[in-house]
Design a protein around this motif. Structure first.
Motif, PDB file in Angstrom:
ATOM      1  N   PHE A  37      -8.949 -16.383 -18.089  1.00 55.34           N
ATOM      2  CA  PHE A  37      -9.080 -15.911 -16.661  1.00 55.34           C
ATOM      3  C   PHE A  37      -8.547 -14.479 -16.159  1.00 55.34           C
ATOM      4  O   PHE A  37      -7.372 -14.230 -16.740  1.00 55.34           O
ATOM      5  CB  PHE A  37      -8.627 -17.122 -15.798  1.00 55.34           C
ATOM      6  N   LEU A  38      -8.907 -14.066 -15.174  1.00 56.81           N
ATOM      7  CA  LEU A  38      -8.513 -12.615 -14.611  1.00 56.81           C
ATOM      8  C   LEU A  38      -8.562 -12.987 -13.127  1.00 56.81           C
ATOM      9  O   LEU A  38      -9.726 -13.224 -12.683  1.00 56.81           O
ATOM     10  CB  LEU A  38      -9.257 -11.472 -15.169  1.00 56.81           C
ATOM     11  N   VAL A  39      -7.430 -13.371 -12.407  1.00 59.82           N
ATOM     12  CA  VAL A  39      -7.572 -13.798 -11.081  1.00 59.82           C
ATOM     13  C   VAL A  39      -7.521 -12.114 -10.459  1.00 59.82           C
ATOM     14  O   VAL A  39      -6.453 -11.450 -10.606  1.00 59.82           O
ATOM     15  CB  VAL A  39      -6.438 -14.264 -10.614  1.00 59.82           C
ATOM     16  N   LEU A  40      -8.574 -11.884  -9.635  1.00 54.37           N
ATOM     17  CA  LEU A  40      -8.764 -10.814  -8.690  1.00 54.37           C
ATOM     18  C   LEU A  40      -7.926 -10.589  -7.788  1.00 54.37           C
ATOM     19  O   LEU A  40      -7.084 -11.550  -7.501  1.00 54.37           O
ATOM     20  CB  LEU A  40     -10.124 -10.496  -8.493  1.00 54.37           C
ATOM     21  N   SER A  41      -7.913  -9.352  -7.139  1.00 55.48           N
ATOM     22  CA  SER A  41      -6.854  -9.377  -5.791  1.00 55.48           C
ATOM     23  C   SER A  41      -6.961 -10.569  -4.866  1.00 55.48           C
ATOM     24  O   SER A  41      -7.916 -10.919  -4.442  1.00 55.48           O
ATOM     25  CB  SER A  41      -7.360  -7.969  -5.155  1.00 55.48           C
ATOM     26  N   LEU A  42      -5.709 -10.946  -4.773  1.00 54.57           N
ATOM     27  CA  LEU A  42      -5.502 -12.008  -3.757  1.00 54.57           C
ATOM     28  C   LEU A  42      -5.595 -11.706  -2.137  1.00 54.57           C
ATOM     29  O   LEU A  42      -5.302 -10.662  -2.008  1.00 54.57           O
ATOM     30  CB  LEU A  42      -4.089 -12.597  -4.002  1.00 54.57           C
ATOM     31  N   PRO A  43      -6.194 -12.743  -1.401  1.00 54.47           N
ATOM     32  CA  PRO A  43      -6.450 -12.374   0.032  1.00 54.47           C
ATOM     33  C   PRO A  43      -5.076 -11.971   0.568  1.00 54.47           C
ATOM     34  O   PRO A  43      -4.051 -12.317   0.064  1.00 54.47           O
ATOM     35  CB  PRO A  43      -7.249 -13.334   0.433  1.00 54.47           C
ATOM     36  N   ALA A  44      -5.122 -11.326   1.797  1.00 52.47           N
ATOM     37  CA  ALA A  44      -3.670 -10.904   2.538  1.00 52.47           C
ATOM     38  C   ALA A  44      -3.222 -12.166   2.823  1.00 52.47           C
ATOM     39  O   ALA A  44      -2.106 -12.167   2.868  1.00 52.47           O
ATOM     40  CB  ALA A  44      -4.435 -10.173   3.728  1.00 52.47           C
TER      41      ALA A  44
END
Length: 609
Positions: free
Chosen positions: A398-405
């Motif tokens: 898995f590659l977790v993309l940019s997390l929300p603010a």
């Protein structure tokens, strides 16, 4: 004028000019002042650096730590949630509630502390509602200043004036003596900020040069979640009651994917993340994702014993501190490519729900559990933030993309919230009772926060906003310099000479104006010390009651609205609100004049001349 006074006034004028220009930074100007005063011989090095040991500076530093602890334990964000819940989408309602809350708390504790505590709340609320913090920070500061006009213990100048009355052989003020005038000024302040808030937002207020961070709302819109979200209450006679989710097969039979469960606890509503073992209870409110909105038929709800509940906002934004969203991509070497979402077992293995799938930038609709994954696919998963964090460690598949603010608002010490409230309550009780000084009360609260592990040492040191402290420390020596060089005596004697035979209302207005102007350059406490005796002596000379004169000075000492350096409260919001020096002048000067008019008209009605 002697040479030392001329130099002090020139240095003061130069510092104010640099503040107005905005270059160099205000804290750099303050350091220049600290160097210039002893080099010129006006003050000694010890006198120039005495601000570093000033109790108010230590108090502000301690309040920064307490404010961060309230953020780490989630209390600040819960207060923000309450404000957002009560305000809805109305910025007007939010501003009114914010000013009422800040003024109310500030009437029984340090206004500086109240503003320091509210700053992270306001920043979080502004980000959530996508409005500029500049439209809320100055109203917050003004409410903090007005709080000093509400009760006797709200601010030090009130106690100084009270002591001067007692020293003159008179009865002092009562706890609520100034409250009627203060309430009128608070109403005036709210109305004024509603009208002038548009002056506070300029082009760089929202940091337009920086790319905006992705939010939960952005993710929900990208995957078309908003039209699929529902809240459904489990009725008493529901066949779902007392059944675990993995036996109900709601997703397979009805297309209802249960994300989380709101369950009423003893003191607050609990949010339980849905797993296969989650057993539903009567009264539970299910946060569900409809695989296809077309199945949202009343007949199905009746069959399952579910009652539709209002959903004014996305439940992801409502529960942003606990329930998160994240985009997940799969590296080319992932062993999961070619498998179906059902085979991934996200809920059982990772305690996360797959709520969306995008392929070539387009969100897929309908039943996704049997969809085979491709290398270009991205998944949207929902669940606890800590489960999302754990997924970041599985970099092979898995590659977790940019997390929300909103991930920044997650409270790492949420379980310590009761202890943080206890520490805060101890501080407030100590401040209100006067058992110890305000600075000792704040330091005791800091130690309690640390002992209860509401905050660690690294976070405590990082929480202190050093530029603000340096600015305050740099400006404090001016008070002593003006006193030693005769500047204060000159100003007071000039005021007395100007009063002459003017009527009482004109004298009250002159006292208010003089107090407010002197307060631009020295602390409001020092201003009250200087102007209190002048006010009482003037009244006795005229043969009228000293109370309206003393109360006018007390109110004027809190009317520090005109510059960002006239009060620590204003200085605190200067950075978060991204204000210029001129913003306070443009908004604060007219409001100070209005406060003066209201004070001069109302004070004699409460304490007749």
């Amino acid at each position: 004028m002697n040479p030392d006074l001329l130099w002090t006034l020139a240095l003061l004028a130069g510092a104010v000019t640099l503040f107005v220009i905005g270059k160099p930074r205000m804290d750099v100007v303050a350091l220049l002042v600290l160097v210039a005063l002893p080099l010129s011989g006006v003050l000694t090095v010890q006198q120039s650096l005495s601000g570093f040991s000033d109790p108010n500076v230590i108090l502000i530093a301690a309040l920064f730590v307490i404010g961060t602890a309230l953020v780490r334990t989630g209390i600040a964000y819960r207060l923000g949630d309450w404000l957002v819940k009560k305000a809805g989408s109305s910025e007007t309602r939010l501003l009114i509630l914010l000013m009422l809350a800040a003024a109310g708390l500030g009437s029984v504790m340090s206004s500086t502390g109240v503003v320091a505590i509210f700053i992270p709340v306001v920043l979080g609320v502004a980000a959530r509602l996508r409005i500029s913090p500049a439209r809320l920070m100055m109203p917050l500061a003004f409410a903090g200043l007005i709080s000093g006009m509400l009760t006797l213990v709200a601010t030090a100048p009130n106690l100084v004036i009270h002591a001067e009355l007692r020293r003159a052989g008179l009865e002092g003020f009562g706890f609520f003596s100034m409250t009627p005038v203060g309430l009128a000024i608070l109403v005036l302040g709210i109305g004024y900020m509603l009208l002038t808030r548009r002056w506070l937002q300029h082009g760089d207020a929202q940091g337009e040069s920086a790319a905006p961070r992705l939010t939960l709302t952005d993710l929900a819109q990208a995957y078309n979640l908003e039209e699929r979200e529902r809240r459904l209450r489990v009725q008493i006679n529901s066949p779902l009651a007392n059944q675990p989710l993995n036996e109900l097969e709601l997703r397979q039979q009805y297309g209802i994917n249960v994300i989380a469960v709101e369950r009423q606890g003893k003191f607050r509503t609990l949010l339980l993340m849905a797993t296969g073992n989650t057993q539903l209870q009567p009264g539970d409110v299910l946060l569900v994702d409809l695989i296809s909105p077309s199945i949202a038929l009343l007949g199905i709800y009746q069959t399952l014993g579910l009652e539709p509940m209002p959903l004014p906002h996305s439940y992801y934004s409502v529960h942003a501190h606990e329930l998160g969203l994240a985009e997940v991509a799969m590296p080319p070497e992932s062993q999961l490519i070619g498998k179906t979402i059902q085979e991934l077992g996200f809920r059982s293995q990772h305690k996360l729900n797959v709520v969306g799938l995008r392929r070539h930038g387009q969100a897929l609709e309908g039943v996704l559990v049997d969809e085979r994954l491709k290398a270009s696919d991205t998944l949207l998963v929902a669940g606890e933030w800590k489960a999302i964090r754990r997924l970041q460690g599985l970099s092979r598949d898995f590659l977790v993309l940019s997390l929300p603010a909103e991930v920044d608002e997650v409270a790492p010490a949420a379980r310590k919230a009761p202890y943080a409230l206890l520490s805060l309550a101890v501080m407030i009780v100590l401040m209100v009772s006067g058992l110890v000084s305000n600075v000792l009360a704040a330091l005791i609260a800091c130690l309690l926060m640390g002992a209860f592990r509401c905050i660690d040492l690294d976070s405590a040191y990082r929480s202190i906003h050093w530029p603000t402290l340096i600015l305050i420390v740099g400006m404090l020596p001016f008070a002593q310099a003006l006193q030693q060089t005769g500047g204060i005596d000159l100003a007071v004697h000039g005021l007395v000479a100007l009063l002459g035979d003017a009527g009482p209302y004109a004298i009250l207005a002159s006292l208010f104006a003089a107090t407010a102007l002197i307060g631009l350059f020295i602390s409001n406490t020092a201003t009250a010390v200087l102007m209190g005796p002048v006010a009482i002596a003037t009244a006795q000379t005229l043969g009228v009651s000293p109370y309206p004169f003393a109360l006018t000075v007390a109110l004027a000492a809190s009317a520090a609205f005109m510059t960002p350096i006239s009060s620590p409260v204003n200085t605190l919001v200067l950075g978060p609100g991204q204000y210029r020096f001129s913003d306070f002048v443009r908004v604060g000067v007219p409001f100070t004049i209005l406060v003066m008019i209201v004070s001069v008209l109302l004070v004699p009605l409460i304490f007749p001349l």
